[in-house]
Design a protein around this motif. Structure first.
Motif, PDB file in Angstrom:
ATOM      1  N   PHE A  24       0.994  -1.429  -0.143  1.00  0.00           N
ATOM      2  CA  PHE A  24      -0.050   0.057   0.178  1.00  0.00           C
ATOM      3  C   PHE A  24       0.610   1.147  -0.602  1.00  0.00           C
ATOM      4  CE2 PHE A  24      -2.051   3.430   1.817  1.00  0.00           C
ATOM      5  CZ  PHE A  24      -3.469   3.384   0.885  1.00  0.00           C
ATOM      6  N   TRP A  25       1.737   1.345   1.023  1.00  0.00           N
ATOM      7  CA  TRP A  25       2.360   2.065   0.496  1.00  0.00           C
ATOM      8  C   TRP A  25       4.074   2.464   0.063  1.00  0.00           C
ATOM      9  CZ3 TRP A  25       7.291   2.014   2.602  1.00  0.00           C
ATOM     10  CH2 TRP A  25       8.042   1.040   3.651  1.00  0.00           C
ATOM     11  N   SER A  29       5.203   5.364  -2.997  1.00  0.00           N
ATOM     12  CA  SER A  29       6.673   5.776  -2.848  1.00  0.00           C
ATOM     13  C   SER A  29       7.735   5.299  -3.913  1.00  0.00           C
ATOM     14  CB  SER A  29       7.652   5.302  -1.591  1.00  0.00           C
ATOM     15  OG  SER A  29       6.977   5.410  -0.524  1.00  0.00           O
ATOM     16  N   TYR A  30       7.045   4.634  -4.626  1.00  0.00           N
ATOM     17  CA  TYR A  30       8.070   4.225  -6.168  1.00  0.00           C
ATOM     18  C   TYR A  30       7.437   4.894  -6.253  1.00  0.00           C
ATOM     19  CZ  TYR A  30       9.582   1.208 -10.095  1.00  0.00           C
ATOM     20  OH  TYR A  30       9.908   0.818 -11.014  1.00  0.00           O
ATOM     21  N   LYS A  34      10.213   7.415  -9.006  1.00  0.00           N
ATOM     22  CA  LYS A  34      10.692   7.719 -10.332  1.00  0.00           C
ATOM     23  C   LYS A  34      10.544   8.219 -11.634  1.00  0.00           C
ATOM     24  CE  LYS A  34       7.737   4.210 -12.172  1.00  0.00           C
ATOM     25  NZ  LYS A  34       7.141   3.199 -13.434  1.00  0.00           N
ATOM     26  N   SER A  35       9.538   9.519 -10.826  1.00  0.00           N
ATOM     27  CA  SER A  35       8.632  10.599 -11.150  1.00  0.00           C
ATOM     28  C   SER A  35      10.070  11.983 -10.864  1.00  0.00           C
ATOM     29  CB  SER A  35       7.338  10.878 -10.073  1.00  0.00           C
ATOM     30  OG  SER A  35       7.420  12.693 -10.770  1.00  0.00           O
ATOM     31  N   HIS A  36      10.343  11.323  -9.657  1.00  0.00           N
ATOM     32  CA  HIS A  36      11.758  12.340  -9.190  1.00  0.00           C
ATOM     33  C   HIS A  36      12.957  11.668  -9.887  1.00  0.00           C
ATOM     34  CE1 HIS A  36      14.360  14.559  -6.214  1.00  0.00           C
ATOM     35  NE2 HIS A  36      15.149  13.843  -7.158  1.00  0.00           N
ATOM     36  N   ILE A  37      13.154  11.066 -10.634  1.00  0.00           N
ATOM     37  CA  ILE A  37      14.538  10.450 -11.458  1.00  0.00           C
ATOM     38  C   ILE A  37      14.212  11.139 -12.881  1.00  0.00           C
ATOM     39  CG2 ILE A  37      15.809   8.741 -12.328  1.00  0.00           C
ATOM     40  CD1 ILE A  37      14.926   7.016  -9.708  1.00  0.00           C
ATOM     41  N   ALA A  38      12.827  10.849 -12.921  1.00  0.00           N
ATOM     42  CA  ALA A  38      12.234  11.561 -14.423  1.00  0.00           C
ATOM     43  C   ALA A  38      12.540  12.980 -14.362  1.00  0.00           C
ATOM     44  CB  ALA A  38      11.124  10.926 -14.617  1.00  0.00           C
ATOM     45  N   GLU A  39      12.457  14.032 -13.266  1.00  0.00           N
ATOM     46  CA  GLU A  39      12.343  15.580 -13.418  1.00  0.00           C
ATOM     47  C   GLU A  39      14.011  15.365 -13.770  1.00  0.00           C
ATOM     48  OE1 GLU A  39      10.804  17.339 -14.165  1.00  0.00           O
ATOM     49  OE2 GLU A  39       8.478  16.770 -13.813  1.00  0.00           O
ATOM     50  N   SER A  40      14.580  14.217 -13.187  1.00  0.00           N
ATOM     51  CA  SER A  40      16.043  15.022 -12.432  1.00  0.00           C
ATOM     52  C   SER A  40      17.072  14.392 -14.750  1.00  0.00           C
ATOM     53  CB  SER A  40      16.484  13.568 -11.918  1.00  0.00           C
ATOM     54  OG  SER A  40      18.265  14.278 -11.539  1.00  0.00           O
TER      55      SER A  40
END
Length: 572
Positions: A24-25, A29-30, A34-40
């Protein structure tokens, strides 16, 4: 021990609860990770692009897009980068973006622009129609530019012009300049006198703007034809007076003038010459001016401007002077000036000019000696030999070209097939039947899969009476594929004739539809005449021969047709 047992049980329960709620949690987080890595990755791609590393920027953005395929910002950035490298991939990217529920009009405009660039007119038209349907009014200027280009591609000039006028009637925007140039293109293409005049007036006003904007308009003149002499001279003066005009701009303007007013070439040349340093102090300026003279075939002026001492300043000037002497027919001077072994051009190229000059002066033996020396000096430099052959072919110096080709056959087995192919072109009329058959045999492995080659080889083999088995198979194959082709009918008739089937040979030539003999080779008529005679139709054969100018027969065909008088033979 009794007190410790409840603690252990409590710990086990806590771990079990944590494990049960992990999916659930953990998944949220995953996704955030992924979104953070993509933005980076996307931010890194910006830096890479700024540093000129386009490929790396694309790879980074593709990685970001893979991690966050629904992120429109990243998807758009990928499309923008792909447009710089691969327009087709960019088109596919924006096709995917346009299907996203949050896709904007600008996304669809980008798709239309890419579709027009790649020639996918149907995609562009569909998107343009959908945009206009969804938003009948208030569409931006880029929409009208793309719509005009769509109509231009379909040849609907009036509608395209209407789209440009919509933009030009509104407040100035970044698309106005593009709309003006597009209007000029369309108006010139319309063949409407009023529109064409309006286009010229518009361009004239734009050319008066200061700086680079005015020069851009002047350069636009160069892609338009159909000027009067007065208009062309005005453009020439306008170009020469612009402070930012380059020598290339002035040459373009002079070419435009020459095309519009060839009778004023001397005047145009005199005006242009004042813009260049022709003293030889700057060899490049002298070359640019003289190259222009060569393009408009003013060989006398060219030769007078490049003195023999100037010609030695650069390979380009030397070559231009030799070209001028050749085009002026000054063969004696050309033969003298090409004796300089310190000339600034490749030795084989200098000797090629000398070979031409000697041949034109009737000194064939000396020309052949020069070719022998050329072959000896070039050694294994096959590129030099090929370029010499190509040059002599381009200048139609067939006599020395043929000698060079024969020497290639004698000296270079690698270039032998090239030489044979050329000899079949330039000696087809003069070579013996034995020579032609030999050349075709040598080329057999390279050309056996080409129908035209197989047909020609079989034709000469059947005339000479050799390679019966193979030639008959070729004749049958080609004839069955196209029985009305006159060349293939001749082959089939010769095949029947060679194996003694005289009646069958005649039937092939006289079956419907009747051949149009005047559209075929002269030798084919002669073959028909021989087959008629062999079938006892001597009167018809003689009547046909009266219409044939036998003096025009090639030597090989004459020998081959003479062979048809001989008794027929069995296939090998």
């Amino acid at each position: 021990m009794k007190k410790g047992k409840p603690i252990i049980i409590a710990l086990i329960g806590l771990v079990a609860a944590l494990v049960a709620t992990l999916p659930f949690w953990g998944s949220k987080s995953y996704i955030r990770l992924k979104s953070h890595i993509a933005e980076s990755h996307s931010e890194s791609s910006v830096i890479l692009e700024e540093n000129g590393q386009l490929n790396s920027a694309i790879e980074k953005t593709q990685a970001a897009h893979k991690l966050a395929p629904d992120n429109l910002k990243i998807s758009r950035r990928l499309g923008y980068l792909l447009e710089k490298k691969d327009v087709t991939k960019a088109l596919r990217q924006f096709e995917n973006i346009s299907q996203h529920p949050l896709a904007s009009n600008q996304d669809k405009i980008a798709l239309i622009r890419l579709a027009l660039r790649t020639g996918n007119l149907s995609i562009a038209e569909t998107q343009l129609d959908n945009l206009q349907k969804d938003q009948p009014e208030g569409l931006d200027h880029e929409f009208h530019i793309l719509s005009a280009k769509r109509y231009q591609a379909r040849g609907r000039i009036e509608k395209a012009i209407r789209e440009t006028r919509i933009i030009l009637a509104e407040e100035e925007s970044i698309f106005h300049k593009q709309a003006r140039y597009l209007f000029i293109q369309l108006a010139i293409r319309s063949n409407n006198h009023n529109l064409m005049q309006e286009a010229k007036d518009t361009l004239n006003l734009m050319s008066r703007e200061p700086g680079i904007a005015g020069l851009e308009a002047i350069r636009f003149y160069f892609d338009i034809s159909g000027y009067t002499s007065a208009e062309a001279m005005a453009i020439l003066q306008k170009t020469f007076q612009h402070p930012d005009a380059t020598l290339s701009d002035k040459l373009e303007a002079a070419t435009l003038c020459h095309n519009a007013a060839p009778e004023r070439t001397s005047e145009i040349t005199a005006i242009l010459a004042k813009q260049f340093d022709l003293s030889g102090a700057d060899p490049q300026e002298l070359y640019l001016f003289c190259r222009w003279l060569g393009r408009i075939q003013q060989w006398g002026m060219l030769e007078s401007n490049i003195k023999p001492e100037h010609a030695l300043l650069s390979p380009q000037l030397y070559t231009l002077r030799l070209d001028a002497l050749a085009n002026l027919g000054q063969w004696e001077r050309l033969s003298q000036e090409t004796t300089n072994q310190n000339a600034p051009i490749a030795s084989h190229f200098r000797m090629a000019f000398r070979v031409r000059a000697l041949a034109k002066l009737g000194k064939e033996a000396r020309a052949y000696e020069q070719i022998d020396r050329l072959i000896k000096e070039t050694g294994n430099n096959r590129d030099a030999i090929l370029k010499t052959c190509e040059y002599l072919e381009k200048t139609s110096d067939v006599l020395v070209l043929r000698y060079l080709l024969h020497r290639v056959v004698e000296t270079d087995p690698i270039l032998e097939p090239y030489a044979f192919r050329k000899l079949l072109i330039y000696e087809r009329e003069t070579a013996s039947l034995e020579q032609i058959c030999h050349w075709y045999d040598k080329l057999h492995s390279a050309g056996r899969n080409l129908a035209q080659f197989r047909a020609q080889k079989a034709y000469y083999d059947l005339l000479s009476g050799k390679n019966h088995g193979e030639s008959i198979l070729v004749a049958k194959s080609l004839y069955s594929s196209s029985p009305n082709n006159l060349e293939f009918r001749i082959l089939m008739a010769l095949a029947h004739f060679r194996i003694g089937e005289l009646k069958a040979a005649l039937n092939v030539l006289e079956m419907e539809p009747s051949p149009i003999w005047n559209k075929g080779r002269l030798g084919w008529k002669m073959i028909y005449s021989r087959i008629l005679a062999q079938n006892g139709n001597k009167q018809k054969s003689e009547n046909l021969l009266e219409t044939v100018a036998t003096a025009k027969l090639s030597i090989a065909e004459r020998e081959g047709i003479e062979n048809l008088r001989k008794p027929t033979e069995s296939p090998e």
